[in-house]
Write a protein that holds these residues in place. Sequence first.
Motif, PDB file in Angstrom:
ATOM      1  N   LYS B  95       1.578  35.630 -30.722  1.00  0.00           N
ATOM      2  CA  LYS B  95       2.694  35.027 -31.460  1.00  0.00           C
ATOM      3  C   LYS B  95       4.024  35.642 -31.020  1.00  0.00           C
ATOM      4  O   LYS B  95       5.069  35.016 -31.121  1.00  0.00           O
ATOM      5  CB  LYS B  95       2.486  35.236 -32.969  1.00  0.00           C
ATOM      6  N   PHE B  96       3.956  36.887 -30.538  1.00  0.00           N
ATOM      7  CA  PHE B  96       5.187  37.614 -30.237  1.00  0.00           C
ATOM      8  C   PHE B  96       5.414  37.802 -28.737  1.00  0.00           C
ATOM      9  O   PHE B  96       6.497  38.149 -28.312  1.00  0.00           O
ATOM     10  CB  PHE B  96       5.152  38.997 -30.912  1.00  0.00           C
ATOM     11  N   ASP B  97       4.367  37.613 -27.936  1.00  0.00           N
ATOM     12  CA  ASP B  97       4.454  37.888 -26.504  1.00  0.00           C
ATOM     13  C   ASP B  97       4.862  36.652 -25.709  1.00  0.00           C
ATOM     14  O   ASP B  97       5.038  35.572 -26.259  1.00  0.00           O
ATOM     15  CB  ASP B  97       3.103  38.408 -25.995  1.00  0.00           C
ATOM     16  N   SER B  98       4.974  36.848 -24.405  1.00  0.00           N
ATOM     17  CA  SER B  98       5.349  35.760 -23.499  1.00  0.00           C
ATOM     18  C   SER B  98       4.334  34.621 -23.567  1.00  0.00           C
ATOM     19  O   SER B  98       3.132  34.833 -23.744  1.00  0.00           O
ATOM     20  CB  SER B  98       5.408  36.296 -22.073  1.00  0.00           C
ATOM     21  N   ARG B  99       4.852  33.405 -23.417  1.00  0.00           N
ATOM     22  CA  ARG B  99       3.959  32.231 -23.479  1.00  0.00           C
ATOM     23  C   ARG B  99       3.056  32.127 -22.254  1.00  0.00           C
ATOM     24  O   ARG B  99       2.104  31.362 -22.264  1.00  0.00           O
ATOM     25  CB  ARG B  99       4.790  30.966 -23.619  1.00  0.00           C
ATOM     26  N   ILE B 100       3.386  32.879 -21.220  1.00  0.00           N
ATOM     27  CA  ILE B 100       2.515  32.871 -20.023  1.00  0.00           C
ATOM     28  C   ILE B 100       1.149  33.457 -20.395  1.00  0.00           C
ATOM     29  O   ILE B 100       0.114  32.964 -19.963  1.00  0.00           O
ATOM     30  CB  ILE B 100       3.174  33.660 -18.866  1.00  0.00           C
ATOM     31  N   PHE B 101       1.157  34.500 -21.232  1.00  0.00           N
ATOM     32  CA  PHE B 101      -0.112  35.082 -21.686  1.00  0.00           C
ATOM     33  C   PHE B 101      -0.904  34.042 -22.489  1.00  0.00           C
ATOM     34  O   PHE B 101      -2.114  33.888 -22.300  1.00  0.00           O
ATOM     35  CB  PHE B 101       0.127  36.310 -22.573  1.00  0.00           C
ATOM     36  N   SER B 102      -0.182  33.337 -23.376  1.00  0.00           N
ATOM     37  CA  SER B 102      -0.838  32.302 -24.190  1.00  0.00           C
ATOM     38  C   SER B 102      -1.436  31.230 -23.291  1.00  0.00           C
ATOM     39  O   SER B 102      -2.562  30.772 -23.517  1.00  0.00           O
ATOM     40  CB  SER B 102       0.161  31.648 -25.143  1.00  0.00           C
ATOM     41  N   ALA B 103      -0.674  30.851 -22.250  1.00  0.00           N
ATOM     42  CA  ALA B 103      -1.136  29.785 -21.350  1.00  0.00           C
ATOM     43  C   ALA B 103      -2.403  30.214 -20.617  1.00  0.00           C
ATOM     44  O   ALA B 103      -3.358  29.442 -20.510  1.00  0.00           O
ATOM     45  CB  ALA B 103      -0.032  29.453 -20.354  1.00  0.00           C
ATOM     46  N   LEU B 104      -2.419  31.461 -20.144  1.00  0.00           N
ATOM     47  CA  LEU B 104      -3.594  31.962 -19.414  1.00  0.00           C
ATOM     48  C   LEU B 104      -4.843  31.944 -20.298  1.00  0.00           C
ATOM     49  O   LEU B 104      -5.912  31.509 -19.879  1.00  0.00           O
ATOM     50  CB  LEU B 104      -3.347  33.407 -18.954  1.00  0.00           C
ATOM     51  N   PHE B 105      -4.666  32.423 -21.520  1.00  0.00           N
ATOM     52  CA  PHE B 105      -5.807  32.515 -22.435  1.00  0.00           C
ATOM     53  C   PHE B 105      -6.248  31.123 -22.888  1.00  0.00           C
ATOM     54  O   PHE B 105      -7.440  30.822 -22.932  1.00  0.00           O
ATOM     55  CB  PHE B 105      -5.427  33.380 -23.636  1.00  0.00           C
ATOM     56  N   THR B 106      -5.259  30.286 -23.215  1.00  0.00           N
ATOM     57  CA  THR B 106      -5.574  28.939 -23.698  1.00  0.00           C
ATOM     58  C   THR B 106      -6.295  28.130 -22.630  1.00  0.00           C
ATOM     59  O   THR B 106      -7.206  27.354 -22.936  1.00  0.00           O
ATOM     60  CB  THR B 106      -4.287  28.214 -24.142  1.00  0.00           C
ATOM     61  N   LEU B 107      -5.878  28.320 -21.383  1.00  0.00           N
ATOM     62  CA  LEU B 107      -6.525  27.594 -20.278  1.00  0.00           C
ATOM     63  C   LEU B 107      -8.026  27.916 -20.232  1.00  0.00           C
ATOM     64  O   LEU B 107      -8.861  27.014 -20.186  1.00  0.00           O
ATOM     65  CB  LEU B 107      -5.863  27.966 -18.940  1.00  0.00           C
ATOM     66  N   GLY B 108      -8.330  29.225 -20.282  1.00  0.00           N
ATOM     67  CA  GLY B 108      -9.741  29.637 -20.278  1.00  0.00           C
ATOM     68  C   GLY B 108     -10.494  29.103 -21.486  1.00  0.00           C
ATOM     69  O   GLY B 108     -11.613  28.617 -21.376  1.00  0.00           O
ATOM     70  N   LEU B 109      -9.799  29.141 -22.636  1.00  0.00           N
ATOM     71  CA  LEU B 109     -10.406  28.682 -23.887  1.00  0.00           C
ATOM     72  C   LEU B 109     -10.693  27.180 -23.851  1.00  0.00           C
ATOM     73  O   LEU B 109     -11.762  26.730 -24.276  1.00  0.00           O
ATOM     74  CB  LEU B 109      -9.428  29.002 -25.026  1.00  0.00           C
TER      75      LEU B 109
END
Lengths: 202, 133
Positions: B95-109
């Motif tokens: 929620k607080f970090d860069s959206r690139i991290f979210s994108a990487l994790f979401t892609l795998g998910l």
Amino acid sequence: MAYAVPVLAHHEPEVTSTGLNHRKLLMWAFLGSDCLFFGTFISTYMLYRGQSITGPTPKEVFNIPYTSVSAFVLLVSSLAMVLALAAIQRGDVRRMRIWIMATALLGMTFLGGQFYEFTTFVTHDHLTLHGSIFGTTFFVLTGFHGAHVTVGCIWLVSVFVLSFFGKIRQDNSLDVEIAGLYWHFVDIVWIIIFTLVYLVPV
Amino acid sequence: MSDLPLSPSNAPAVAAGHGAEAAHEESYGYERVAGEHAHPNAAKYVQIALILAVLTAFEVTVYYMQPIHEYLVPILLTLSAIKFVLVVLFYMHLKFDSRIFSALFTLGLLIAGGIITTLIIMFRSYFFAAITG
């Protein structure tokens, strides 16, 4: 041929093309790929659930209150982990040590519980890795999760030991944060396993 | 914190244009990367833990409640999804970090979710039958 290698000062923030720390980026990429790893085991378990031609069945062997306590232990370990991170980010190494060791001990408690559960299944219920399709898919999925928890415990104990050598400080709290990311991932995988494997009826 | 990514090309601009923010960042005492906002405090972490504990207790309670057994699977999946999201957003700081991290994790998910869903539909497992009735 010689190359010029840029050298950063000890406390100088790393400069990368994305602006993001490459170790943290790598950890997130790893966690994304680990979703696929567990995704294959979870889908295999789901595909073959209720299809065993020999017993025992999940309902006969699962002890929901016991596993609920294990799930709760792992949940509390996640809280301890974030409190360890919060402590090191404040520069409080002593409290970080306490919380990180609490996290590792809770992880070991979970592993002990899993070992007891596996032993009971094998000796009392005669559920083995090769005895039925339920046994195979169950032990492979939860066994690999247990292996992840084991790696996490070793990592946390390493962080705890390194802190006594001055290797874990406020300015490199990212080391604790990355270990925490791994630990929380192990927790969210268990959230899914607990629901799909233990609670959702066949 | 500035949304401007810190890179070799714009690092001076970040430093010059956001001096006050940079000074504010130093007060945290640890290295924070571009796009990252302040993490929650200990009280917030404990609040999240209490919510997670209540949700887990509710999951187990629902499991034993016969009258709503018909809706057991959707209820359990919803509770599990809420717990998953809470841990990822607050404990893993997406929620607080860069959206690139979210994108990487979401892609795998998403790929993992796609694999699970596709396989279950293809093999017509009992699980899918339980959801659809």
